[in-house]
Scaffold this motif. Structure first.
Motif, PDB file in Angstrom:
ATOM      1  N   GLY A 193       0.813  -1.209   0.000  1.00 40.33           N
ATOM      2  CA  GLY A 193       0.000   0.000   0.000  1.00 40.33           C
ATOM      3  C   GLY A 193       0.844   1.255   0.000  1.00 40.33           C
ATOM      4  O   GLY A 193       0.369   2.331   0.371  1.00 40.33           O
ATOM      5  N   THR A 194       2.110   1.148  -0.427  1.00 40.36           N
ATOM      6  CA  THR A 194       3.007   2.297  -0.490  1.00 40.36           C
ATOM      7  C   THR A 194       3.522   2.434  -1.919  1.00 40.36           C
ATOM      8  O   THR A 194       3.300   1.573  -2.764  1.00 40.36           O
ATOM      9  N   ALA A 195       4.273   3.495  -2.168  1.00 41.83           N
ATOM     10  CA  ALA A 195       4.862   3.710  -3.499  1.00 41.83           C
ATOM     11  C   ALA A 195       6.218   3.020  -3.636  1.00 41.83           C
ATOM     12  O   ALA A 195       6.804   3.004  -4.716  1.00 41.83           O
ATOM     13  N   LYS A 196       6.727   2.422  -2.574  1.00 37.96           N
ATOM     14  CA  LYS A 196       8.028   1.764  -2.593  1.00 37.96           C
ATOM     15  C   LYS A 196       7.938   0.454  -3.381  1.00 37.96           C
ATOM     16  O   LYS A 196       7.115  -0.407  -3.080  1.00 37.96           O
ATOM     17  N   GLU A 197       8.775   0.273  -4.371  1.00 37.67           N
ATOM     18  CA  GLU A 197       8.769  -0.919  -5.229  1.00 37.67           C
ATOM     19  C   GLU A 197       9.323  -2.134  -4.495  1.00 37.67           C
ATOM     20  O   GLU A 197      10.293  -2.018  -3.752  1.00 37.67           O
ATOM     21  N   GLY A 198       8.743  -3.304  -4.728  1.00 33.70           N
ATOM     22  CA  GLY A 198       9.258  -4.566  -4.207  1.00 33.70           C
ATOM     23  C   GLY A 198       9.018  -4.803  -2.728  1.00 33.70           C
ATOM     24  O   GLY A 198       9.559  -5.761  -2.165  1.00 33.70           O
ATOM     25  N   LEU A 199       8.229  -3.966  -2.097  1.00 36.19           N
ATOM     26  CA  LEU A 199       7.997  -4.106  -0.661  1.00 36.19           C
ATOM     27  C   LEU A 199       7.168  -5.356  -0.355  1.00 36.19           C
ATOM     28  O   LEU A 199       7.429  -6.055   0.632  1.00 36.19           O
ATOM     29  N   ALA A 200       6.201  -5.678  -1.204  1.00 37.75           N
ATOM     30  CA  ALA A 200       5.384  -6.875  -0.981  1.00 37.75           C
ATOM     31  C   ALA A 200       6.245  -8.134  -1.055  1.00 37.75           C
ATOM     32  O   ALA A 200       6.073  -9.066  -0.258  1.00 37.75           O
ATOM     33  N   ALA A 201       7.188  -8.172  -1.983  1.00 39.37           N
ATOM     34  CA  ALA A 201       8.060  -9.351  -2.120  1.00 39.37           C
ATOM     35  C   ALA A 201       8.964  -9.500  -0.905  1.00 39.37           C
ATOM     36  O   ALA A 201       9.162 -10.619  -0.405  1.00 39.37           O
ATOM     37  N   SER A 202       9.508  -8.402  -0.401  1.00 36.58           N
ATOM     38  CA  SER A 202      10.398  -8.515   0.766  1.00 36.58           C
ATOM     39  C   SER A 202       9.622  -8.910   2.027  1.00 36.58           C
ATOM     40  O   SER A 202      10.113  -9.700   2.834  1.00 36.58           O
ATOM     41  N   VAL A 203       8.407  -8.401   2.171  1.00 36.51           N
ATOM     42  CA  VAL A 203       7.579  -8.799   3.322  1.00 36.51           C
ATOM     43  C   VAL A 203       7.171 -10.261   3.174  1.00 36.51           C
ATOM     44  O   VAL A 203       7.149 -11.017   4.148  1.00 36.51           O
ATOM     45  N   GLY A 204       6.876 -10.692   1.949  1.00 42.35           N
ATOM     46  CA  GLY A 204       6.548 -12.092   1.704  1.00 42.35           C
ATOM     47  C   GLY A 204       7.684 -13.023   2.087  1.00 42.35           C
ATOM     48  O   GLY A 204       7.463 -14.078   2.690  1.00 42.35           O
ATOM     49  N   GLU A 205       8.905 -12.652   1.742  1.00 44.77           N
ATOM     50  CA  GLU A 205      10.077 -13.458   2.119  1.00 44.77           C
ATOM     51  C   GLU A 205      10.255 -13.503   3.634  1.00 44.77           C
ATOM     52  O   GLU A 205      10.603 -14.538   4.196  1.00 44.77           O
ATOM     53  N   LYS A 206      10.015 -12.377   4.293  1.00 46.17           N
ATOM     54  CA  LYS A 206      10.139 -12.319   5.743  1.00 46.17           C
ATOM     55  C   LYS A 206       9.102 -13.237   6.409  1.00 46.17           C
ATOM     56  O   LYS A 206       9.409 -13.938   7.377  1.00 46.17           O
ATOM     57  N   LEU A 207       7.872 -13.258   5.868  1.00 46.04           N
ATOM     58  CA  LEU A 207       6.822 -14.116   6.424  1.00 46.04           C
ATOM     59  C   LEU A 207       7.112 -15.598   6.156  1.00 46.04           C
ATOM     60  O   LEU A 207       6.851 -16.449   7.005  1.00 46.04           O
ATOM     61  N   LYS A 208       7.677 -15.907   4.970  1.00 45.68           N
ATOM     62  CA  LYS A 208       8.048 -17.295   4.677  1.00 45.68           C
ATOM     63  C   LYS A 208       9.120 -17.774   5.643  1.00 45.68           C
ATOM     64  O   LYS A 208       9.085 -18.912   6.120  1.00 45.68           O
ATOM     65  N   ALA A 209      10.062 -16.898   5.957  1.00 48.02           N
ATOM     66  CA  ALA A 209      11.123 -17.258   6.902  1.00 48.02           C
ATOM     67  C   ALA A 209      10.559 -17.472   8.302  1.00 48.02           C
ATOM     68  O   ALA A 209      11.105 -18.244   9.088  1.00 48.02           O
TER      69      ALA A 209
END
Length: 184
Positions: A101-117
């Motif tokens: 929900g922000t203008a920062k690119e790739g934030l969903a992917a990095s949060v997804g990786e953090k949740l997978k970990a």
């Protein structure tokens, strides 16, 4: 042409007979109200029996009386029931979608990786329909998933949880919407 027959005993009707047609006598006055009265009485009895039956089924009526044998002299005060504390859990069988929900690119992917970990099963990674969201919110639809939503929020600094059915059509059990307060 109409044929005339000779007059006989059937042509003269006595005045006190008061018959209508060949075999009917006139109806007595007020006869129809008897049927209406019986129908109303039957309706009242059936409705009363139905209400009594439903009260028995719902437990509104108790035939056992008070459980105490002695007379009550002291009044009892109700005790406060403790509010249950919800413990955050990790449930890898639940699907978690992540929306940026922000203008920062790739934030969903990095949060997804953090949740997978952290042990979560991450589903869709996408951008939200708005890019100016201020807060990171973890949405859950089923109240049984509240502890799991707390577990997801615990993995993401600054995240709060909220019950909502807005994301129920996505098929995810939990949906994370990343806002500007996320430090990643």
């Amino acid at each position: 042409m109409a044929e005339k027959f000779p007059r006989d005993r059937f042509d003269e009707i006595p005045d006190d007979l008061q018959r209508v047609g060949a075999h009917r006598a006139p109806r007595r006055r007020g006869r129809g109200w008897i049927a209406v009265g019986w129908a109303a009485l039957a309706t009242v009895l059936l409705v009363g029996a139905g209400i009594f039956g439903l009260s028995l089924v719902n437990g509104s009526i108790d035939f056992h009386g008070p459980s105490g044998t002695g007379s009550r002299t002291a009044s009892t005060t109700p005790t406060a029931t403790p509010t249950p504390t919800i413990v955050p859990t990790v449930n890898p069988s639940l699907n978690v979608n992540v929306l940026n929900g922000t203008a920062k690119e790739g934030l969903a992917a990095s949060v997804g990786e953090k949740l997978k970990a952290a042990g979560w099963k991450v589903g869709a990674l996408a951008n939200a329909d708005k890019t100016d969201l201020a807060a990171t919110i973890v949405y859950y639809g089923d109240p049984a998933n509240q502890a799991a939503a707390l577990g997801v929020a615990q993995s993401l600094p600054g995240a709060t949880i909220q019950q909502s059915t807005a994301f129920s059509d996505t098929g995810a059990d939990i949906t994370v919407v990343i806002g500007a307060n996320y430090p990643g």
